[in-house]
Design a protein around this motif. Structure first.
Motif, PDB file in Angstrom:
ATOM      1  N   GLY A  30       0.662  -2.091  -0.281  1.00 22.24           N
ATOM      2  CA  GLY A  30      -0.196   0.093  -0.279  1.00 22.24           C
ATOM      3  C   GLY A  30       0.708   1.472  -0.431  1.00 22.24           C
ATOM      4  N   ILE A  31       0.165   2.479  -0.445  1.00 21.32           N
ATOM      5  CA  ILE A  31       1.177   3.422   0.037  1.00 21.32           C
ATOM      6  C   ILE A  31       1.152   4.434   1.033  1.00 21.32           C
ATOM      7  N   GLU A  53       0.560   3.373  -9.612  1.00 23.28           N
ATOM      8  CA  GLU A  53       1.201   2.797 -10.705  1.00 23.28           C
ATOM      9  C   GLU A  53       1.918   3.722 -11.551  1.00 23.28           C
ATOM     10  N   ASP A  54       2.170   4.767 -11.357  1.00 23.32           N
ATOM     11  CA  ASP A  54       3.210   5.513 -11.309  1.00 23.32           C
ATOM     12  C   ASP A  54       4.221   5.039 -11.066  1.00 23.32           C
ATOM     13  N   TYR A  59       8.841   1.204 -11.642  1.00 23.75           N
ATOM     14  CA  TYR A  59       9.821   0.823 -10.993  1.00 23.75           C
ATOM     15  C   TYR A  59      10.450  -0.816 -12.482  1.00 23.75           C
ATOM     16  N   LEU A  60       8.812  -0.407 -13.044  1.00 20.33           N
ATOM     17  CA  LEU A  60       9.211  -1.622 -14.119  1.00 20.33           C
ATOM     18  C   LEU A  60      10.118  -0.893 -15.488  1.00 20.33           C
ATOM     19  N   VAL A 120       0.364  -0.921 -17.841  1.00 17.25           N
ATOM     20  CA  VAL A 120       1.022  -1.735 -17.451  1.00 17.25           C
ATOM     21  C   VAL A 120       1.367  -2.837 -17.976  1.00 17.25           C
ATOM     22  N   ARG A 121       0.918  -3.847 -19.079  1.00  9.08           N
ATOM     23  CA  ARG A 121       0.795  -4.341 -19.480  1.00  9.08           C
ATOM     24  C   ARG A 121       1.812  -4.170 -21.352  1.00  9.08           C
TER      25      ARG A 121
END
Length: 183
Positions: A30-31, A53-54, A59-60, A120-121
């Motif tokens: 969680g945040i 999500e940002d 991270y990705l 994200v995908r």
């Protein structure tokens, strides 16, 4: 100076979130936990990132760069294309034996997000297509780039098999099959 501080705070947030997302999952992080463990105030988090999500996207992107460099580095230790491909699998064998290995960062996330989360995908596909491209580049000089996707499927299957069984054998079997394909 203010922008540097913002970037430093953002990096602290991404580093903390990266550790948490990888170890306990995106959905289980969680945040408030990111704020608490990073030591930043919530307003600073939202100054750097509009949403969780940002943070995930950062991270990705960061992880994708690190993974791509590691795979390329493993392959670049050899000159022969077959040895380069096998070196990528050898890298996986070493990686999965690390104490803090919890599976492929990208496969972990893709299994958590809704299919509708195209942002994200798309980022995960970008990283995975980079792996496919690496195999194609390795095999191009010997005219076997048509095997790149087959090798890639072995690579991904090995990662999933390792995650399911928590053992090395899926990777060693995939490595052996790749070696046979390249003979």
């Amino acid at each position: 100076m203010r922008k540097e501080r913002k970037n430093a705070v953002g990096q602290i947030i991404v580093d903390t979130a990266s550790r948490l997302f990888y170890k306990q999952g995106y959905g289980n992080t969680g945040i408030n936990q990111i704020v608490h463990e990073s030591g930043v105030v919530k307003s600073s988090l939202y100054t750097s990132f509009r949403s969780k999500e940002d943070i995930l996207m950062a991270y990705l992107e960061n992880t994708g760069f690190v993974v791509d460099e590691a795979l390329k580095g493993a392959a670049d230790r050899f000159a022969d294309p077959k040895e380069k491909v096998l070196a990528v699998f050898d890298y996986l064998i070493e990686l999965v034996q690390e104490k803090e290995y919890y599976g492929c960062n990208f496969l972990n996330i893709i299994s958590e997000i809704p299919i509708e989360d195209e942002r994200v995908r798309t980022q995960i596909k970008k990283q995975k297509n980079g792996v496919r491209r690496l195999f194609s580049q390795i095999l191009g000089p010997i005219g076997k780039e048509d095997l790149a996707d087959e090798i890639y499927i072995l690579f991904e299957g090995a990662l999933i098999g390792n995650k399911v069984h928590n053992e090395i054998w899926p990777i060693t079997i995939a490595r052996n099959i790749a070696g046979k394909l390249l003979n």
